[in-house]
Design a protein around this motif. Structure first.
Motif, PDB file in Angstrom:
ATOM      1  N   LYS A  41       0.833  -1.208   0.000  1.00 50.85           N
ATOM      2  CA  LYS A  41       0.000   0.000   0.000  1.00 50.85           C
ATOM      3  C   LYS A  41       0.868   1.259   0.000  1.00 50.85           C
ATOM      4  O   LYS A  41       0.564   2.235  -0.686  1.00 50.85           O
ATOM      5  CB  LYS A  41      -0.937   0.009   1.202  1.00 50.85           C
ATOM      6  CG  LYS A  41      -2.068  -0.979   1.091  1.00 50.85           C
ATOM      7  CD  LYS A  41      -2.946  -0.944   2.330  1.00 50.85           C
ATOM      8  CE  LYS A  41      -4.044  -1.989   2.244  1.00 50.85           C
ATOM      9  NZ  LYS A  41      -4.866  -1.991   3.470  1.00 50.85           N
ATOM     10  N   ILE A  42       1.933   1.228   0.776  1.00 53.60           N
ATOM     11  CA  ILE A  42       2.847   2.382   0.825  1.00 53.60           C
ATOM     12  C   ILE A  42       3.482   2.599  -0.546  1.00 53.60           C
ATOM     13  O   ILE A  42       3.561   3.727  -1.040  1.00 53.60           O
ATOM     14  CB  ILE A  42       3.922   2.177   1.911  1.00 53.60           C
ATOM     15  CG1 ILE A  42       3.274   2.211   3.301  1.00 53.60           C
ATOM     16  CG2 ILE A  42       5.010   3.235   1.803  1.00 53.60           C
ATOM     17  CD1 ILE A  42       4.173   1.731   4.421  1.00 53.60           C
TER      18      ILE A  42
ATOM     19  N   PHE B 237       0.920   4.013  -2.927  1.00 50.04           N
ATOM     20  CA  PHE B 237       0.712   5.438  -2.649  1.00 50.04           C
ATOM     21  C   PHE B 237       1.830   6.262  -3.273  1.00 50.04           C
ATOM     22  O   PHE B 237       1.580   7.299  -3.893  1.00 50.04           O
ATOM     23  CB  PHE B 237       0.652   5.683  -1.135  1.00 50.04           C
ATOM     24  CG  PHE B 237       0.407   7.111  -0.775  1.00 50.04           C
ATOM     25  CD1 PHE B 237      -0.883   7.609  -0.704  1.00 50.04           C
ATOM     26  CD2 PHE B 237       1.463   7.982  -0.530  1.00 50.04           C
ATOM     27  CE1 PHE B 237      -1.118   8.938  -0.389  1.00 50.04           C
ATOM     28  CE2 PHE B 237       1.243   9.304  -0.225  1.00 50.04           C
ATOM     29  CZ  PHE B 237      -0.048   9.788  -0.147  1.00 50.04           C
ATOM     30  N   SER B 238       3.051   5.789  -3.141  1.00 50.20           N
ATOM     31  CA  SER B 238       4.195   6.508  -3.702  1.00 50.20           C
ATOM     32  C   SER B 238       4.098   6.588  -5.225  1.00 50.20           C
ATOM     33  O   SER B 238       4.343   7.648  -5.814  1.00 50.20           O
ATOM     34  CB  SER B 238       5.488   5.804  -3.295  1.00 50.20           C
ATOM     35  OG  SER B 238       6.588   6.456  -3.863  1.00 50.20           O
ATOM     36  N   ARG B 239       3.745   5.480  -5.867  1.00 47.13           N
ATOM     37  CA  ARG B 239       3.601   5.494  -7.332  1.00 47.13           C
ATOM     38  C   ARG B 239       2.478   6.434  -7.758  1.00 47.13           C
ATOM     39  O   ARG B 239       2.622   7.180  -8.729  1.00 47.13           O
ATOM     40  CB  ARG B 239       3.325   4.077  -7.853  1.00 47.13           C
ATOM     41  CG  ARG B 239       4.535   3.178  -7.858  1.00 47.13           C
ATOM     42  CD  ARG B 239       4.269   1.878  -8.599  1.00 47.13           C
ATOM     43  NE  ARG B 239       3.091   1.164  -8.147  1.00 47.13           N
ATOM     44  CZ  ARG B 239       3.069   0.271  -7.156  1.00 47.13           C
ATOM     45  NH1 ARG B 239       4.181  -0.004  -6.487  1.00 47.13           N
ATOM     46  NH2 ARG B 239       1.950  -0.341  -6.829  1.00 47.13           N
TER      47      ARG B 239
ATOM     48  N   GLU C 261      -6.498   4.123   5.127  1.00 47.81           N
ATOM     49  CA  GLU C 261      -6.121   2.774   5.558  1.00 47.81           C
ATOM     50  C   GLU C 261      -4.779   2.777   6.290  1.00 47.81           C
ATOM     51  O   GLU C 261      -4.628   2.126   7.334  1.00 47.81           O
ATOM     52  CB  GLU C 261      -6.059   1.838   4.353  1.00 47.81           C
ATOM     53  CG  GLU C 261      -7.404   1.583   3.711  1.00 47.81           C
ATOM     54  CD  GLU C 261      -7.306   0.826   2.392  1.00 47.81           C
ATOM     55  OE1 GLU C 261      -6.222   0.287   2.087  1.00 47.81           O
ATOM     56  OE2 GLU C 261      -8.317   0.781   1.665  1.00 47.81           O
ATOM     57  N   LEU C 262      -3.798   3.488   5.742  1.00 48.93           N
ATOM     58  CA  LEU C 262      -2.468   3.477   6.342  1.00 48.93           C
ATOM     59  C   LEU C 262      -2.419   4.257   7.653  1.00 48.93           C
ATOM     60  O   LEU C 262      -1.756   3.836   8.606  1.00 48.93           O
ATOM     61  CB  LEU C 262      -1.431   4.009   5.346  1.00 48.93           C
ATOM     62  CG  LEU C 262      -1.160   3.076   4.168  1.00 48.93           C
ATOM     63  CD1 LEU C 262      -0.352   3.785   3.091  1.00 48.93           C
ATOM     64  CD2 LEU C 262      -0.445   1.814   4.630  1.00 48.93           C
ATOM     65  N   TYR C 263      -3.117   5.396   7.735  1.00 54.55           N
ATOM     66  CA  TYR C 263      -3.143   6.134   8.991  1.00 54.55           C
ATOM     67  C   TYR C 263      -3.898   5.346  10.059  1.00 54.55           C
ATOM     68  O   TYR C 263      -3.564   5.417  11.239  1.00 54.55           O
ATOM     69  CB  TYR C 263      -3.762   7.526   8.812  1.00 54.55           C
ATOM     70  CG  TYR C 263      -2.791   8.561   8.290  1.00 54.55           C
ATOM     71  CD1 TYR C 263      -1.552   8.747   8.893  1.00 54.55           C
ATOM     72  CD2 TYR C 263      -3.105   9.358   7.210  1.00 54.55           C
ATOM     73  CE1 TYR C 263      -0.654   9.691   8.421  1.00 54.55           C
ATOM     74  CE2 TYR C 263      -2.212  10.305   6.726  1.00 54.55           C
ATOM     75  CZ  TYR C 263      -0.996  10.464   7.346  1.00 54.55           C
ATOM     76  OH  TYR C 263      -0.099  11.401   6.872  1.00 54.55           O
TER      77      TYR C 263
END
Length: 136
Positions: free
Chosen positions: A28-29, A32-34, A123-125
């Motif tokens: 997921k990280i 997000f970066s892409r 989702e990540l937070y």
């Protein structure tokens, strides 16, 4: 020179328990970066298209002041052709319409990317809290 120091008790307590980064979290990280990089390139492309549209609008305004019988230079590819004013205005209209369509498509892509990025942020937070920074 690098200075090394130990964390104080307050800093250790503030950090809390470290959350283990699972494979799906890392995916997921990375996604997000892409998406963020794609967003930046689309924003630049959108700026260029808007500038081009503005220039076409300026040219259209200039041609409204020209004499009907004049021929005007019109760039097609790398060459300039002298064409009648009416034909030049028609070609400019077609180019402007095509450009507006491309701008609309870029806006839609940008909206979809930003929605997906927002979902990934949520989702990540939720998983990592303050230990991750996804602010762009």
């Amino acid at each position: 020179m690098l200075s090394r120091r130990m964390l104080t008790k307050e800093e250790e307590e503030a950090m809390g328990d470290e959350v283990e980064v699972r494979r799906e979290d890392q995916d997921k990280i990375n996604k997000f970066s892409r998406l963020h990089q794609r967003e930046l390139s689309l924003v630049e492309e959108l700026k260029a298209k808007n500038k081009e549209k503005e220039e076409l609008d300026d040219i259209t305004t200039e041609l409204e002041l020209a004499d009907e019988e004049d021929t005007v230079p019109y760039k097609i590819g790398d060459a300039f052709f002298h064409i009648p004013l009416a034909q030049a205005q028609e070609l400019l209209g077609i180019s402007t319409a095509r450009l507006e369509e491309e701008i609309g498509e870029l806006d839609d892509k940008l909206d979809r990317i930003r929605e997906e990025m927002t979902q990934l942020k949520v989702e990540l937070y939720a998983r990592f809290g303050k230990t991750i920074n996804l602010e762009t």
